[in-house]
Scaffold this active site. Structure first.
Site, PDB file in Angstrom:
ATOM      1  N   HIS A 281       8.527 -24.127   2.869  1.00  0.00           N
ATOM      2  CA  HIS A 281       9.926 -23.997   2.460  1.00  0.00           C
ATOM      3  C   HIS A 281      10.797 -25.147   2.967  1.00  0.00           C
ATOM      4  CE1 HIS A 281      10.115 -21.887   6.322  1.00  0.00           C
ATOM      5  NE2 HIS A 281      11.371 -22.222   6.352  1.00  0.00           N
TER       6      HIS A 281
ATOM      7  N   ARG B 249       0.823  -1.221   0.000  1.00  0.00           N
ATOM      8  CA  ARG B 249       0.000   0.000   0.000  1.00  0.00           C
ATOM      9  C   ARG B 249       0.850   1.261   0.000  1.00  0.00           C
ATOM     10  NH1 ARG B 249      -3.256  -1.428   5.263  1.00  0.00           N
ATOM     11  NH2 ARG B 249      -1.109  -1.974   5.702  1.00  0.00           N
TER      12      ARG B 249
ATOM     13  N   ASP C 152       1.497 -23.587  13.946  1.00  0.00           N
ATOM     14  CA  ASP C 152       2.530 -22.838  13.218  1.00  0.00           C
ATOM     15  C   ASP C 152       3.587 -23.756  12.598  1.00  0.00           C
ATOM     16  OD1 ASP C 152       3.702 -20.335  12.416  1.00  0.00           O
ATOM     17  OD2 ASP C 152       5.266 -20.665  13.916  1.00  0.00           O
TER      18      ASP C 152
ATOM     19  N   HIS D 284       5.141 -27.938   8.474  1.00  0.00           N
ATOM     20  CA  HIS D 284       6.523 -28.393   8.289  1.00  0.00           C
ATOM     21  C   HIS D 284       6.775 -29.821   8.814  1.00  0.00           C
ATOM     22  CE1 HIS D 284       7.074 -24.305   7.249  1.00  0.00           C
ATOM     23  NE2 HIS D 284       7.165 -23.835   8.473  1.00  0.00           N
TER      24      HIS D 284
ATOM     25  N   LYS E  92       2.149 -20.082   4.290  1.00  0.00           N
ATOM     26  CA  LYS E  92       1.458 -20.434   5.528  1.00  0.00           C
ATOM     27  C   LYS E  92       1.168 -19.153   6.304  1.00  0.00           C
ATOM     28  CE  LYS E  92       5.015 -20.790   8.979  1.00  0.00           C
ATOM     29  NZ  LYS E  92       5.704 -21.481  10.015  1.00  0.00           N
TER      30      LYS E  92
ATOM     31  N   LYS F 230      14.383 -27.665   0.932  1.00  0.00           N
ATOM     32  CA  LYS F 230      15.753 -27.806   1.451  1.00  0.00           C
ATOM     33  C   LYS F 230      16.462 -28.971   0.768  1.00  0.00           C
ATOM     34  CE  LYS F 230      15.006 -25.450   5.753  1.00  0.00           C
ATOM     35  NZ  LYS F 230      16.011 -24.398   5.661  1.00  0.00           N
TER      36      LYS F 230
ATOM     37  N   GLU G 125      13.955 -23.796  17.471  1.00  0.00           N
ATOM     38  CA  GLU G 125      14.349 -22.401  17.226  1.00  0.00           C
ATOM     39  C   GLU G 125      14.922 -21.831  18.521  1.00  0.00           C
ATOM     40  OE1 GLU G 125      11.335 -20.278  14.377  1.00  0.00           O
ATOM     41  OE2 GLU G 125      10.210 -21.229  15.977  1.00  0.00           O
TER      42      GLU G 125
HETATM   43  P1  NAP Z   1       4.955  -8.252   6.928  1.00  0.00           P
HETATM   44  O1  NAP Z   1       6.383  -7.951   7.157  1.00  0.00           O
HETATM   45  O2  NAP Z   1       3.933  -7.772   7.916  1.00  0.00           O
HETATM   46  O3  NAP Z   1       4.588  -7.685   5.491  1.00  0.00           O
HETATM   47  C1  NAP Z   1       3.263  -7.572   5.031  1.00  0.00           C
HETATM   48  C2  NAP Z   1       3.285  -6.931   3.663  1.00  0.00           C
HETATM   49  O4  NAP Z   1       1.941  -6.833   3.185  1.00  0.00           O
HETATM   50  C3  NAP Z   1       3.853  -5.524   3.629  1.00  0.00           C
HETATM   51  O5  NAP Z   1       4.555  -5.352   2.429  1.00  0.00           O
HETATM   52  C4  NAP Z   1       2.612  -4.653   3.650  1.00  0.00           C
HETATM   53  O6  NAP Z   1       2.909  -3.380   3.125  1.00  0.00           O
HETATM   54  C5  NAP Z   1       1.682  -5.477   2.762  1.00  0.00           C
HETATM   55  N1  NAP Z   1       0.263  -5.200   2.986  1.00  0.00           N
HETATM   56  C6  NAP Z   1      -0.380  -5.125   4.176  1.00  0.00           C
HETATM   57  N2  NAP Z   1      -1.688  -4.826   3.974  1.00  0.00           N
HETATM   58  C7  NAP Z   1      -1.859  -4.725   2.631  1.00  0.00           C
HETATM   59  C8  NAP Z   1      -2.984  -4.446   1.805  1.00  0.00           C
HETATM   60  N3  NAP Z   1      -4.199  -4.195   2.310  1.00  0.00           N
HETATM   61  N4  NAP Z   1      -2.815  -4.445   0.467  1.00  0.00           N
HETATM   62  C9  NAP Z   1      -1.589  -4.687  -0.084  1.00  0.00           C
HETATM   63  N5  NAP Z   1      -0.483  -4.957   0.652  1.00  0.00           N
HETATM   64  C10 NAP Z   1      -0.624  -4.978   1.995  1.00  0.00           C
HETATM   65  O7  NAP Z   1       4.689  -9.818   6.785  1.00  0.00           O
HETATM   66  P2  NAP Z   1       5.764 -10.954   6.389  1.00  0.00           P
HETATM   67  O8  NAP Z   1       6.500 -11.355   7.597  1.00  0.00           O
HETATM   68  O9  NAP Z   1       6.504 -10.519   5.193  1.00  0.00           O
HETATM   69  O10 NAP Z   1       4.806 -12.186   6.051  1.00  0.00           O
HETATM   70  C11 NAP Z   1       4.004 -12.254   4.892  1.00  0.00           C
HETATM   71  C12 NAP Z   1       3.257 -13.578   4.899  1.00  0.00           C
HETATM   72  O11 NAP Z   1       4.189 -14.649   4.857  1.00  0.00           O
HETATM   73  C13 NAP Z   1       2.420 -13.811   6.165  1.00  0.00           C
HETATM   74  O12 NAP Z   1       1.294 -14.574   5.824  1.00  0.00           O
HETATM   75  C14 NAP Z   1       3.346 -14.661   7.042  1.00  0.00           C
HETATM   76  O13 NAP Z   1       2.624 -15.466   7.953  1.00  0.00           O
HETATM   77  C15 NAP Z   1       4.013 -15.500   5.982  1.00  0.00           C
HETATM   78  N6  NAP Z   1       5.342 -16.002   6.388  1.00  0.00           N
HETATM   79  C16 NAP Z   1       6.337 -15.129   6.729  1.00  0.00           C
HETATM   80  C17 NAP Z   1       7.572 -15.615   7.063  1.00  0.00           C
HETATM   81  C18 NAP Z   1       8.714 -14.689   7.427  1.00  0.00           C
HETATM   82  O14 NAP Z   1       9.846 -15.183   7.603  1.00  0.00           O
HETATM   83  N7  NAP Z   1       8.491 -13.394   7.529  1.00  0.00           N
HETATM   84  C19 NAP Z   1       7.815 -17.002   7.049  1.00  0.00           C
HETATM   85  C20 NAP Z   1       6.785 -17.862   6.675  1.00  0.00           C
HETATM   86  C21 NAP Z   1       5.556 -17.347   6.347  1.00  0.00           C
HETATM   87  P3  NAP Z   1       1.947  -2.084   3.379  1.00  0.00           P
HETATM   88  O15 NAP Z   1       1.660  -2.071   4.834  1.00  0.00           O
HETATM   89  O16 NAP Z   1       2.718  -0.925   2.862  1.00  0.00           O
HETATM   90  O17 NAP Z   1       0.727  -2.340   2.570  1.00  0.00           O
END
Ligand code: NAP
Length: 492
Positions: free
Chosen positions: A180, A51, A237, A242, A150, A184, A218
């Site tokens: 993921h 956004r 989770d 996994h 996930k 691996k 972890e």
């Molecule tokens: P994050 O850091 O909170 O990022 C969320 C992203 O979504 C940001 O780019 C945010 O940018 C965007 N966003 C939020 N609301 C939005 C909207 N209404 N329209 C368009 N874009 C929007 O989350 P993350 O850690 O990257 O995780 C993303 C997903 O992957 C989640 O489902 C999480 O459970 C999963 N996941 C993450 C990890 C990890 O290592 N981080 C690992 C496994 C799974 P804006 O706020 O600018 O819109």
């Protein structure tokens, strides 16, 4: 020996959530490495979407800083970084609003009918709207693919809602549910070891295997995930996805071919063969834990409730359980699974513990004869070790020693091991779903998890506490030890 890199066709990869943690820490660094390896060229595009209003130039700058942090001193990657950044663009869009979508769709379509990957790296609550907008703008046809992360739901019912929403825009063959762990190197090595050798498969059953352990440990606590994690817990989770996926890779029958549906059919059969854990058994077969204050890597760390800022959370940060696969091959072989936060080390491994020899010919002072173990380590250093008995080298009497044969070849051959996300992203571009979860697998996994969650909910017990930096509550040790076994420790 050099790894072979087969170039993929030009593609557009749109990362919804392109400014988020996953995109900056995993997806974009992975893509940079693949670009540097020559797997895709300057005719492919990567488009970040979120956004936040910003230009493509500003996005490139932000991503460039994040990538520099991710790649450290790697000069090869640093050299390729400027050209890689030129592949990047940015679009400000809100998944929940119509503004800007028309222009976005036009730009995507301007590159003709080529591979389009939509990576939904956002909260799952946005999947419904993202998919319906992609469909409304006719971006879901032909060579389009969608990748979802996930958590796919928090129980069977909510997983079905997500799968229905994605399924209303994309066919199952276009849908890539990423886990993921399956990307691996070691997991694929498990396939190679099991099905590329005559040695292991004849032993791969209850006649020769005593039990299996799967550990995903972890050292970190909540980090920035408190809001999400407290509604989830370790079972949802980590275990639902996994650990059960790893269990499937160990337990599945040999597929007829290394083809997506052949592999996934076999994994599904395993999930459907998992013996349900009933309400009466749940206290005996599962252990829930929550960490209290302790130490991690030599530093004092607060407990879960302090990190959360509440004192009434019953969310488990640790789970250990004993699962059984009710089929001919695995009858009577327990699969012990454990995962948790704030454990002493970051390690993911699968231990196949073979049975003891039926009779020892050795004198008492030769020492004990220990069972063979095949240990597949997924992280931190991916590799495979086979523990065997040998004669202690040197003169004197015959004394036995339990030693690991190290079968981790990548390091020895100096091959770059791609990170899981790197490999999986290229699989999506190639349209190969073998290492992704099919809808029925996700549903079967939830079907086994739901009754455990419901039984816990009924019990309404607080999780057993464990000190941060320990291997979980003592009940997790007892879970294995009352069966006359111990959790594996890599002592060499
Ligand atoms: P994050 O850091 O909170 O990022 C969320 C992203 O979504 C940001 O780019 C945010 O940018 C965007 N966003 C939020 N609301 C939005 C909207 N209404 N329209 C368009 N874009 C929007 O989350 P993350 O850690 O990257 O995780 C993303 C997903 O992957 C989640 O489902 C999480 O459970 C999963 N996941 C993450 C990890 C990890 O290592 N981080 C690992 C496994 C799974 P804006 O706020 O600018 O819109």
């Amino acid at each position: 020996m050099t790894a072979q890199t087969l170039p993929v066709d030009p593609f557009d990869l749109v990362i919804f959530g392109g400014t988020g943690d996953l995109a900056l820490r995993k997806l974009l660094p992975g893509l940079l490495r693949r670009y540097a390896m020559g797997q895709f060229g300057d005719d492919s595009r990567i488009i970040g979407v979120a956004r936040e209003q910003q230009s493509s130039e500003a996005y490139r700058e932000k991503v460039g800083e994040a990538l520099l942090r991710a790649i450290g001193d790697n000069h090869e990657l640093k050299d390729k970084l400027p050209a890689f950044l030129q592949r990047l663009g940015y679009h400000a869009l809100d998944a929940n609003k119509d503004d800007g979508w028309e222009a976005f769709a036009e730009e995507i379509k301007s590159h003709g009918d080529r591979i389009r990957v939509f990576y939904l790296s956002t909260s799952p609550s946005l999947f419904v709207n993202l998919c319906s907008r992609l469909k409304a703008h006719d971006l879901n046809g032909g060579k389009s693919r969608v990748v979802i992360e996930k958590p796919i739901g928090h129980d069977s019912a909510s997983a079905a809602v997500i799968n229905d929403a994605v399924g209303s825009a994309f066919a199952e063959s276009q849908t890539f549910r990423i886990d993921h762990y399956l990307g691996k190197e070691t997991v694929q090595n498990l396939l190679a070891l099991r099905f590329g050798n005559i040695l292991f498969e004849p032993l791969w059953n209850s006649d020769h295997i005593d039990h299996v352990q799967i550990t995903v440990a972890e050292t970190v606590g909540l980090e920035k995930r408190a809001a999400y994690y407290d509604t989830s817990g370790a079972l949802r989770d980590m275990v639902q996805n996994h650990l059960l996926q790893l269990l499937c890779m160990v337990a599945m029958e040999p597929p007829a071919a290394l083809q997506a549906d052949a592999v996934r059919d076999e994994k599904l059969k395993v999930l459907r063969s998992l013996r349900p854990i009933t309400e009466d058994e749940v206290s005996q077969l599962t252990v829930r834990g929550q960490y209290r204050a302790g130490a991690s890597s030599g530093n004092a760390v607060p407990g879960y409730l302090d990190e959360l800022g509440r004192n009434d959370s019953r969310t488990e940060t640790f789970v250990a359980l004993k699962a059984e696969v009710d089929n001919w091959r695995w009858a009577g072989v327990p699969f012990y699974l454990r995962t948790g936060k704030r454990l002493p080390e970051r390690v993911s491994e699968i231990v196949i513990a073979f049975r003891q020899i039926p009779h020892s010919i050795f004198e008492h002072d030769a020492g004990p004869v220990m069972g063979n173990k095949l240990v597949l380590r997924l992280q931190p250093d991916e590799g495979v070790k086979l523990w065997i008995m040998i004669k202690e080298p040197g003169p004197g009497g015959l004394r036995l020693q339990h030693v690991p044969l190290d079968m981790s070849f990548a390091e020895a051959f100096g091959v770059h091991q791609p990170e899981a996300y790197e490999r999986l992203l290229m699989d999506v571009v190639r349209g190969n779903p073998t290492l992704f979860m099919r809808r029925d697998e996700v549903e079967a996994a939830w079907k086994w998890i739901d009754p455990i969650l419901n039984a816990w909910e009924k019990l309404r017990e607080m999780p057993k506490t464990y000190t941060a930096g320990s291997w979980g509550p003592s009940a997790a040790v007892a879970l294995v030890e009352r069966d006359g076994r111990t959790w594996h420790e890599d002592t060499v």
